[in-house]
Scaffold this motif. Structure first.
Motif, PDB file in Angstrom:
ATOM      1  N   ALA A 247       0.867  -1.173   0.000  1.00 49.83           N
ATOM      2  CA  ALA A 247       0.000   0.000   0.000  1.00 49.83           C
ATOM      3  C   ALA A 247       0.904   1.223   0.000  1.00 49.83           C
ATOM      4  N   ASN A 248       0.770   2.065  -1.020  1.00 55.53           N
ATOM      5  CA  ASN A 248       1.677   3.192  -1.158  1.00 55.53           C
ATOM      6  C   ASN A 248       0.946   4.373  -1.775  1.00 55.53           C
ATOM      7  N   ALA A 249       1.131   5.526  -1.169  1.00 54.43           N
ATOM      8  CA  ALA A 249       0.385   6.709  -1.575  1.00 54.43           C
ATOM      9  C   ALA A 249       0.804   7.214  -2.949  1.00 54.43           C
ATOM     10  N   HIS A 311      -2.577   7.535   2.385  1.00 55.97           N
ATOM     11  CA  HIS A 311      -1.266   8.121   2.686  1.00 55.97           C
ATOM     12  C   HIS A 311      -0.293   7.069   3.200  1.00 55.97           C
ATOM     13  N   ALA A 312      -0.710   5.804   3.212  1.00 60.33           N
ATOM     14  CA  ALA A 312       0.096   4.730   3.790  1.00 60.33           C
ATOM     15  C   ALA A 312       1.328   4.442   2.953  1.00 60.33           C
ATOM     16  N   LYS A 313       2.379   3.964   3.632  1.00 58.95           N
ATOM     17  CA  LYS A 313       3.599   3.476   2.990  1.00 58.95           C
ATOM     18  C   LYS A 313       3.995   2.189   3.715  1.00 58.95           C
ATOM     19  N   VAL A 314       3.269   1.120   3.422  1.00 56.16           N
ATOM     20  CA  VAL A 314       3.423  -0.135   4.143  1.00 56.16           C
ATOM     21  C   VAL A 314       3.432  -1.300   3.170  1.00 56.16           C
ATOM     22  N   THR A 323       6.778  -3.853   6.491  1.00 53.07           N
ATOM     23  CA  THR A 323       7.426  -2.559   6.710  1.00 53.07           C
ATOM     24  C   THR A 323       6.375  -1.480   6.879  1.00 53.07           C
ATOM     25  N   VAL A 324       6.670  -0.536   7.763  1.00 49.21           N
ATOM     26  CA  VAL A 324       5.834   0.639   8.009  1.00 49.21           C
ATOM     27  C   VAL A 324       6.777   1.830   8.066  1.00 49.21           C
ATOM     28  N   GLY A 325       6.465   2.892   7.329  1.00 50.37           N
ATOM     29  CA  GLY A 325       7.368   4.028   7.360  1.00 50.37           C
ATOM     30  C   GLY A 325       6.838   5.220   6.609  1.00 50.37           C
ATOM     31  N   SER A 326       7.776   6.103   6.244  1.00 49.56           N
ATOM     32  CA  SER A 326       7.412   7.363   5.598  1.00 49.56           C
ATOM     33  C   SER A 326       7.701   7.366   4.109  1.00 49.56           C
ATOM     34  N   SER A 327       8.390   6.351   3.593  1.00 49.39           N
ATOM     35  CA  SER A 327       8.894   6.395   2.227  1.00 49.39           C
ATOM     36  C   SER A 327       7.882   5.909   1.196  1.00 49.39           C
ATOM     37  N   ASN A 328       7.537   6.804   0.283  1.00 52.09           N
ATOM     38  CA  ASN A 328       6.789   6.395  -0.890  1.00 52.09           C
ATOM     39  C   ASN A 328       7.716   5.644  -1.835  1.00 52.09           C
ATOM     40  N   SER A 333      10.798  10.377  -2.814  1.00 54.92           N
ATOM     41  CA  SER A 333      11.195   9.709  -1.571  1.00 54.92           C
ATOM     42  C   SER A 333      12.506   8.956  -1.724  1.00 54.92           C
ATOM     43  N   LEU A 334      12.647   8.194  -2.816  1.00 55.44           N
ATOM     44  CA  LEU A 334      13.760   7.259  -2.938  1.00 55.44           C
ATOM     45  C   LEU A 334      15.057   7.915  -3.406  1.00 55.44           C
ATOM     46  N   LEU A 335      14.977   9.154  -3.920  1.00 55.96           N
ATOM     47  CA  LEU A 335      16.183   9.827  -4.389  1.00 55.96           C
ATOM     48  C   LEU A 335      16.491  11.123  -3.672  1.00 55.96           C
TER      49      LEU A 335
END
Length: 403
Positions: A247-249, A311-314, A323-328, A333-335
């Motif tokens: 699940a990713n925003a 808004h989830a990033k899980v 995993t649960v966190g802030s990164s899309n 997010s990744l760069l």
């Protein structure tokens, strides 16, 4: 950088939305005796967000050291609230304040996007939830349904690493602030010495009475930790044998991530994505769609969540890795951004997260139809490629190439 190993001895609680996260966070802050460290992208005192602000104020007034870091693009805290918190003794810092040109300046897309909190070095929080009421959106106003997001509460060895990470960030910002006040020499010395001067936190007690979950904190920054979160995802996807649920925003995966998902689906793994179904931001909403075709052809299920903003990033893989966190899973997010995810290996934690995601897909989402996707209008396709072009241009300005 290699992916950090998972360590045992953790008690981890999954928290959904501000309605579960804020009470747990406030309870921890109200029990604080020495220190509260908090980092968030958005700090908004509308609705229940004010309850967190009141808790920080109470802690500071009783002598607890309270250090709050917010992002200069994500947060515009009202002057009255800023004054109130600082009068109570809350120490406030803004990461990378925006100048007159805002995000047009190269380097200004590198934001502090992680959401972390550590209280007394004993309990930590990590996830995707900002200090923002579930029913309020700064850009869209009141929401009819709560935002879909997660955080976790952790007790165990991981908390010490979280504390060190946040304390080091605070010292770096302190050094930069001194540099801006023309104390360049002393600031640089402070920055070089920051690793050695990070105050130690009390050792977090081992979890008791519950399974000893294994966990690791994985960071993403522009210095030493540039690709750890993406590598952790790709490793879990590559090892999957039965099921992958993400699940990713803001989902705009690069080639390596797309290939990993397609290969997993082709070897018989059930790959299910729960993605944003409501329009929120033009670039993130439309730039994601050109990559859906190859995923759908490989058999990946794509479900769009629509009751409110997702808004989830899980993620959950094979009912064990989560995993649960802030990164899309997008280039911002990744760069560019500073992010923090916790990876957990625990059957009970993964089962609860999986249950919630499956329910959302089956009852709150709409599965994307591959035929309808291929037959989407020319206007829709034009918007997608414009959004993708804008994203590529923004990355080029930052000296990055992702897609």
């Amino acid at each position: 950088m290699r992916i950090p190993p998972l360590r045992g001895g953790h008690r981890i609680q999954l928290l959904e939305g501000s309605r579960e996260f804020f009470p747990a966070l406030i309870a921890a802050i109200d029990e604080a005796r020495a220190q509260v460290l908090l980092e968030t992208y958005i700090f908004d005192c509308t609705g229940s967000g004010a309850d967190v602000a009141y808790a920080l104020e109470r802690a500071a007034r009783r002598g607890v050291s309270v250090q709050v870091t917010v992002d200069g693009a994500g947060t515009e805290l009202e002057d009255s609230w800023r004054w109130r918190l600082e009068q109570a003794g809350v120490q406030f810092r803004v990461f990378s304040p925006l100048g007159a040109l805002g995000l047009l300046v190269p380097g200004q897309w590198r934001r502090l996007h992680r959401k972390l909190c550590v209280v007394d070095g004993k309990v930590g929080f990590c996830g995707g939830i900002n200090i923002l009421d579930d029913y309020h959106d700064p850009n869209h106003g009141a929401l009819q349904s709560p935002r879909f997001d997660f955080a976790l509460r952790v007790v165990g060895p991981l908390v010490t690493q979280m504390h060190q990470t946040m304390a080091r960030q605070w010292l770096r910002m302190q050094a930069m602030s001194r540099a801006r006040r023309a104390q360049l020499v002393g600031a640089l010395e402070s920055l070089r010495a920051s690793r050695a001067r990070v105050p130690s936190a009390p050792a977090a007690p081992l979890a008791t009475g519950m399974p000893r979950a294994k966990a690791a904190l994985i960071l993403r920054d522009n210095v030493r930790n540039r690709a750890g979160i993406e590598r952790a995802y790709r490793r879990a996807i590559g090892r999957a044998r039965n099921e992958i649920i993400i699940a990713n925003a803001y989902f705009v995966p690069g080639r390596k991530m797309r290939r990993a998902l397609i290969r997993a689906a082709r070897r018989g793994v059930k790959v299910k994505l729960l993605l944003q179904g409501r329009y929120e931001y033009f670039m993130q909403y439309y730039a994601a769609r050109p990559v859906f075709g190859a995923l759908l052809k490989a058999g990946v299920e794509i479900h769009e969540y629509s009751p409110s903003f997702l808004h989830a990033k899980v993620a959950v893989v094979d009912g064990m890795w989560a995993t649960v966190g802030s990164s899309n899973l997008d280039p911002l997010s990744l760069l560019l951004a500073r992010e923090a995810n916790v990876v957990v290996e625990d059957i009970f934690f993964a089962a609860r997260l999986r249950e919630r995601l499956v329910y959302a897909m089956e009852h709150e989402g709409t599965r994307m139809n591959a035929v309808e996707y291929e037959n989407r209008s020319g206007l829709q396709r034009a918007k997608e490629w414009v959004a993708l072009g804008v994203m590529r241009a923004a990355l080029a300005i930052q000296g990055k190439n992702y897609l």
